[in-house]
Design a protein around this motif. Sequence first.
Motif, PDB file in Angstrom:
ATOM      1  N   ALA A  33       0.356  -0.787   0.078  1.00 35.67           N
ATOM      2  CA  ALA A  33      -0.060  -0.209  -0.347  1.00 35.67           C
ATOM      3  C   ALA A  33       1.147   1.363   0.125  1.00 35.67           C
ATOM      4  N   LYS A  34       0.117   2.059  -1.093  1.00 31.71           N
ATOM      5  CA  LYS A  34       1.556   3.402  -0.706  1.00 31.71           C
ATOM      6  C   LYS A  34       0.636   4.515  -0.845  1.00 31.71           C
ATOM      7  N   ILE A  35       0.462   5.185   0.376  1.00 31.20           N
ATOM      8  CA  ILE A  35      -0.483   6.516   0.649  1.00 31.20           C
ATOM      9  C   ILE A  35       0.595   7.551   0.679  1.00 31.20           C
ATOM     10  N   LEU A  36       0.536   8.844   0.463  1.00 34.05           N
ATOM     11  CA  LEU A  36       1.014   9.937  -0.206  1.00 34.05           C
ATOM     12  C   LEU A  36       0.674  10.849  -0.028  1.00 34.05           C
ATOM     13  N   GLY A  37       1.084  12.115   0.582  1.00 36.54           N
ATOM     14  CA  GLY A  37       0.556  13.714   1.340  1.00 36.54           C
ATOM     15  C   GLY A  37       0.179  13.395   2.232  1.00 36.54           C
ATOM     16  N   ASN A  38      -0.023  14.557   2.914  1.00 40.02           N
ATOM     17  CA  ASN A  38      -0.121  14.692   4.175  1.00 40.02           C
ATOM     18  C   ASN A  38      -2.001  14.147   4.261  1.00 40.02           C
ATOM     19  N   ILE A  39      -2.232  13.585   4.601  1.00 40.69           N
ATOM     20  CA  ILE A  39      -3.656  12.954   4.270  1.00 40.69           C
ATOM     21  C   ILE A  39      -3.434  11.961   5.426  1.00 40.69           C
ATOM     22  N   ALA A  43      -3.976  -4.596  -0.213  1.00 38.18           N
ATOM     23  CA  ALA A  43      -2.502  -4.323  -1.098  1.00 38.18           C
ATOM     24  C   ALA A  43      -2.654  -3.625  -2.616  1.00 38.18           C
ATOM     25  N   GLY A  44      -1.235  -2.974  -2.631  1.00 40.06           N
ATOM     26  CA  GLY A  44      -1.184  -2.418  -3.929  1.00 40.06           C
ATOM     27  C   GLY A  44      -1.967  -1.504  -4.136  1.00 40.06           C
ATOM     28  N   SER A  45      -2.599  -0.594  -3.090  1.00 38.80           N
ATOM     29  CA  SER A  45      -3.853   0.832  -3.455  1.00 38.80           C
ATOM     30  C   SER A  45      -2.286   1.652  -3.104  1.00 38.80           C
ATOM     31  N   VAL A  46      -2.748   2.557  -4.254  1.00 40.42           N
ATOM     32  CA  VAL A  46      -2.318   3.743  -4.247  1.00 40.42           C
ATOM     33  C   VAL A  46      -3.746   5.689  -3.353  1.00 40.42           C
ATOM     34  N   VAL A  47      -3.499   5.697  -2.108  1.00 39.44           N
ATOM     35  CA  VAL A  47      -4.076   6.349  -1.490  1.00 39.44           C
ATOM     36  C   VAL A  47      -3.665   7.508  -1.484  1.00 39.44           C
ATOM     37  N   THR A  83     -13.287   1.788   7.635  1.00 41.45           N
ATOM     38  CA  THR A  83     -13.466   1.964   5.946  1.00 41.45           C
ATOM     39  C   THR A  83     -12.453   0.729   5.303  1.00 41.45           C
ATOM     40  N   THR A  84     -13.037   0.532   4.380  1.00 38.43           N
ATOM     41  CA  THR A  84     -11.988  -0.142   3.415  1.00 38.43           C
ATOM     42  C   THR A  84     -11.853   0.658   2.323  1.00 38.43           C
ATOM     43  N   VAL A  85     -10.829   1.096   1.629  1.00 37.81           N
ATOM     44  CA  VAL A  85     -10.723   1.294   0.244  1.00 37.81           C
ATOM     45  C   VAL A  85      -8.970   0.630  -0.173  1.00 37.81           C
ATOM     46  N   ALA A  86      -9.649   0.961  -1.619  1.00 32.77           N
ATOM     47  CA  ALA A  86      -8.554  -0.241  -2.603  1.00 32.77           C
ATOM     48  C   ALA A  86      -8.436   0.221  -3.347  1.00 32.77           C
ATOM     49  N   GLY A  87      -7.738  -0.020  -4.351  1.00 34.31           N
ATOM     50  CA  GLY A  87      -7.188   0.297  -5.945  1.00 34.31           C
ATOM     51  C   GLY A  87      -6.157   1.348  -6.208  1.00 34.31           C
ATOM     52  N   VAL A  88      -6.409   1.790  -7.143  1.00 29.97           N
ATOM     53  CA  VAL A  88      -5.236   3.270  -7.764  1.00 29.97           C
ATOM     54  C   VAL A  88      -5.905   3.181  -8.929  1.00 29.97           C
ATOM     55  N   PRO A  89      -6.042   5.051  -8.741  1.00 33.93           N
ATOM     56  CA  PRO A  89      -6.076   5.149  -7.729  1.00 33.93           C
ATOM     57  C   PRO A  89      -7.400   4.795  -6.501  1.00 33.93           C
ATOM     58  N   ALA A  90      -7.120   4.301  -4.664  1.00 26.08           N
ATOM     59  CA  ALA A  90      -7.805   3.954  -3.881  1.00 26.08           C
ATOM     60  C   ALA A  90      -9.028   4.552  -3.750  1.00 26.08           C
ATOM     61  N   ARG A  91     -10.003   4.178  -3.738  1.00 25.43           N
ATOM     62  CA  ARG A  91     -11.417   4.016  -3.579  1.00 25.43           C
ATOM     63  C   ARG A  91     -12.435   3.318  -2.675  1.00 25.43           C
ATOM     64  N   VAL A  92     -13.117   3.831  -1.793  1.00 21.52           N
ATOM     65  CA  VAL A  92     -13.642   3.474  -0.838  1.00 21.52           C
ATOM     66  C   VAL A  92     -15.038   2.319  -1.611  1.00 21.52           C
ATOM     67  N   ILE A  93     -14.802   1.652  -0.704  1.00 20.71           N
ATOM     68  CA  ILE A  93     -15.328   0.177  -1.246  1.00 20.71           C
ATOM     69  C   ILE A  93     -16.380  -1.092  -0.457  1.00 20.71           C
ATOM     70  N   GLY A  94     -16.325  -0.050   0.469  1.00 23.19           N
ATOM     71  CA  GLY A  94     -17.031  -0.557   1.715  1.00 23.19           C
ATOM     72  C   GLY A  94     -16.218  -0.404   3.325  1.00 23.19           C
TER      73      GLY A  94
END
Length: 281
Positions: free
Chosen positions: A217-223, A233-237, A245-256
């Motif tokens: 997982a890559k979490i980038l910036g002052n967030i 796994a492998g998400s870019v947030v 909340t669960t987020v996933a994807g590139v870029p990550a989005r809320v999935i539930g």
Amino acid sequence: MSEERHIRPPAEKIASYYPIWSALRAQAEELAANEPALASFAHATILRHARLEEALAYHLARKIGGEDLSTLQVHEIFLEAFAADSEIGASVRADLSAVFQRDPACASYVQAFLFFKGFHALQSYRAAHWLWRNGRRVMALYFQNRMSDLFAVDIHPAAKLGRGIMIDHATGVVIGETAVIDDDVSMLHGVTLGGTGKEDEDRHPKVRRGVLLSAGAKILGNIEIGEYSRVGAGSVVLKDVPPHTTVAGVPARVIGKANSQRPSQDMDHCLKGCENYDPSI
């Protein structure tokens, strides 16, 4: 009760006063009995010491020490940090418990203490952070560099990490200078808490309590990653994540929803079953 005294209490009181240290010693004795070739290692690293902090300082100093800074000098720095800040010792115990409780590959405290580089890197960071806070920034950066060389984990000594943190496998973890990680967070290998450019102020993520960061997982910036959330796994947030909340994807989005009240402790990385789950992610 804290382990502030240097005089070891009577044997019958060790377990009630210091349960983790007592369990660690018992497991080290069993290791020495079952693996005679490692008996001297178990005795030198654990059994000859009176306190958990002393054993950890010895163990990590033998790893970090080298030609540039001797093992003895590193050992003294660890002992100085542990003596000056009792919160480090409390964090060590919480981290060790977190590994034992959350990692299915960890069968004992002694395994994590002796062999798990995520635990070693995290405790090395704690000494480096103490050095940084006390104005010894060059030495703190030396510790960071050695940690990166030895464990393939790069944690800036200015980052602020809570207690009860588990870094599983650990290879490739990067945590930037202004990152904040609250208590009871779990992450796997390849996680990055990074910036998005050349900003020179507060530029790294804030990960709140109970979060689970899956492999890569890559979490980038002052967030902010809200408490008790999961990052797939492998998400870019690139933007804030709401709590629970669960987020996933590139870029990550809320999935539930997070699908767990305690993601970092339950260690459930599966996305299936989440509300709004999309198998194409």
